[in-house]
Write an enzyme that holds these catalytic residues in place. Structure first.
Site, PDB file in Angstrom:
ATOM      1  N   LYS A  83       0.843  -1.189   0.000  1.00 36.82           N
ATOM      2  CA  LYS A  83       0.000   0.000   0.000  1.00 36.82           C
ATOM      3  C   LYS A  83       0.882   1.244   0.000  1.00 36.82           C
ATOM      4  O   LYS A  83       2.005   1.237   0.505  1.00 36.82           O
ATOM      5  CB  LYS A  83      -0.909   0.016   1.239  1.00 36.82           C
ATOM      6  CG  LYS A  83      -1.823  -1.206   1.348  1.00 36.82           C
ATOM      7  CD  LYS A  83      -2.890  -1.212   0.275  1.00 36.82           C
ATOM      8  CE  LYS A  83      -3.871  -2.362   0.446  1.00 36.82           C
ATOM      9  NZ  LYS A  83      -3.315  -3.675   0.141  1.00 36.82           N
ATOM     10  N   ASP A  84       0.345   2.330  -0.554  1.00 37.36           N
ATOM     11  CA  ASP A  84       1.112   3.574  -0.711  1.00 37.36           C
ATOM     12  C   ASP A  84       1.556   4.150   0.625  1.00 37.36           C
ATOM     13  O   ASP A  84       0.895   3.980   1.651  1.00 37.36           O
ATOM     14  CB  ASP A  84       0.261   4.631  -1.423  1.00 37.36           C
ATOM     15  CG  ASP A  84       0.034   4.291  -2.890  1.00 37.36           C
ATOM     16  OD1 ASP A  84       0.548   3.261  -3.340  1.00 37.36           O
ATOM     17  OD2 ASP A  84      -0.661   5.066  -3.566  1.00 37.36           O
ATOM     18  N   ARG A  85       2.660   4.882   0.575  1.00 40.40           N
ATOM     19  CA  ARG A  85       3.107   5.630   1.750  1.00 40.40           C
ATOM     20  C   ARG A  85       2.242   6.872   1.952  1.00 40.40           C
ATOM     21  O   ARG A  85       1.764   7.126   3.053  1.00 40.40           O
ATOM     22  CB  ARG A  85       4.581   6.043   1.596  1.00 40.40           C
ATOM     23  CG  ARG A  85       5.056   6.979   2.727  1.00 40.40           C
ATOM     24  CD  ARG A  85       6.448   7.530   2.484  1.00 40.40           C
ATOM     25  NE  ARG A  85       7.471   6.527   2.776  1.00 40.40           N
ATOM     26  CZ  ARG A  85       8.233   5.952   1.858  1.00 40.40           C
ATOM     27  NH1 ARG A  85       8.072   6.258   0.578  1.00 40.40           N
ATOM     28  NH2 ARG A  85       9.155   5.073   2.210  1.00 40.40           N
TER      29      ARG A  85
END
Length: 355
Positions: A83-85
């Site tokens: 998942k994105d930062r």
């Protein structure tokens, strides 16, 4: 290193020019992701499963924090997907703890990570085990005609979007792909597992995007043609398309889709025009294709068309558009946004929204 543009890494848009401009991810709360996991958890076993909320932290960083707090090696911490930062995400992790009590994980928790719940299970969490991801996106500093935005969103809801791998897969300015080319020229693989996974994925994703880009350009991404390999939205298996299969009503319902190649060992099972396109792609990129085969990856398929589940939208403010939808695991919300608006860098101002 050569800087690659969005157009080079993805391909043409399906529905023409964007109908507005906006900022995405001005704050982490503007990009929210909830993992959808259809696994009944037993409540007992040697694996501790954690439902974790993270902000400003990528999945690998979160796994390292959990491993340190639990006093275990990183390899015992598992997760279903990355998942994105720059987002507010909620996803599952598991920690293998054979014969051990639940550890005190308070040291892992801070403003960037919270453990929302925990339970035991007999098996570890496998990569790709989640069924889907639910998204809530807020596009801010929105500029565009509301009628045009609504019309484009209705088109996307009805027809889906090209299932490109998003820019995130390729790193800043396409750096992951540049690294992949470096290793392919040397006919070697990185020794570090995380780097190896990242560059192999970038190469595979780029080749898939090249095939999809050609089909978007000629309009065939939305329809089956004889020789295609077809797959259902949530299935990894596929079957060949003959004349009868090309008329299957499930294609129009966005349940069934033509697929493109994820390069690996073995000849592509595709035929006809699809096989010819894949062969042309391989001839343009022989080093990458041969390198992926030598890495021992199996040939797989990915659907060309991305159906957008349960897409709804509203305007909390005149210059804010909020989208809610569900995507199959491994698909990118940003490719939906790309068909709607041009994205401005966070903090950049633009003309007021004109409705």
């Amino acid at each position: 290193m050569t800087v690659l543009t969005e157009q080079q890494l993805l391909g043409p848009r399906a529905y023409g020019a964007p109908v507005g401009r906006a900022v995405l991810k001005a704050t982490a709360e503007d990009f929210q992701v909830d993992e959808v996991l259809d696994i009944p958890l037993s409540g007992s076993g040697e694996h501790l499963w954690l439902w974790v909320e993270k902000r400003g932290l990528n999945t690998e960083e979160a796994a390292r924090k959990l491993a340190r707090a639990a006093g275990v090696q990183l390899r015992t911490v598992s997760y279903a997907g990355l998942k994105d930062r720059q987002a507010l995400t909620r996803q599952w992790f598991s920690i293998q703890l054979p014969g051990k009590a639940d550890p005190d994980l308070s040291a892992a928790q801070d403003d960037s990570l919270r453990i929302l719940s925990s339970t035991r299970h007999s098996r570890k969490l496998q990569r790709g085990a989640h069924a889907a991801n639910g998204f809530t996106l807020r596009l801010t500093q929105l500029a565009g005609e509301r009628g045009e935005l609504d019309s484009r969103l209705q088109q996307i809801a009805a027809q889906g979007v090209p299932n490109y791998f998003g820019l995130q897969r390729f790193g800043h300015d396409g750096g992951n792909l540049g690294q992949a080319r470096h290793y392919a020229v040397g006919k070697v693989l990185p020794e570090q597992r995380n780097i190896r996974s990242r560059v192999l994925s970038a190469a595979r994703s780029y080749l898939f995007n090249q095939v999809l880009a050609a089909r978007v350009a000629d309009g065939s991404w939305q329809r089956a043609q004889v020789g295609d390999l077809l797959a259902f939205t949530d299935s990894r298996s596929f079957f060949p398309a003959g004349e009868a299969e090309c008329g299957d009503p499930r294609l129009a319902l966005l349940d069934l889709h033509p697929t493109g190649p994820l390069w690996g060992e073995g000849a592509s099972p595709a035929g006809g025009a699809s096989a010819a396109l894949e062969q042309r792609t391989a001839e343009r990129e022989p080093l990458l294709c041969d390198w992926l085969v030598s890495a021992g990856l199996a040939h797989e398929r990915r659907i060309l068309r991305l159906p957008i589940g349960g897409l709804t939208w509203h305007y909390p403010e005149p210059d804010i558009l909020q989208l809610e939808f569900v995507l199959p695991a491994g698909c990118f919300a940003t490719v939906l946004v790309r068909e709607l608006v041009d994205l401005l860098p966070a903090g950049q101002t633009d003309n007021p929204c004109a409705f």
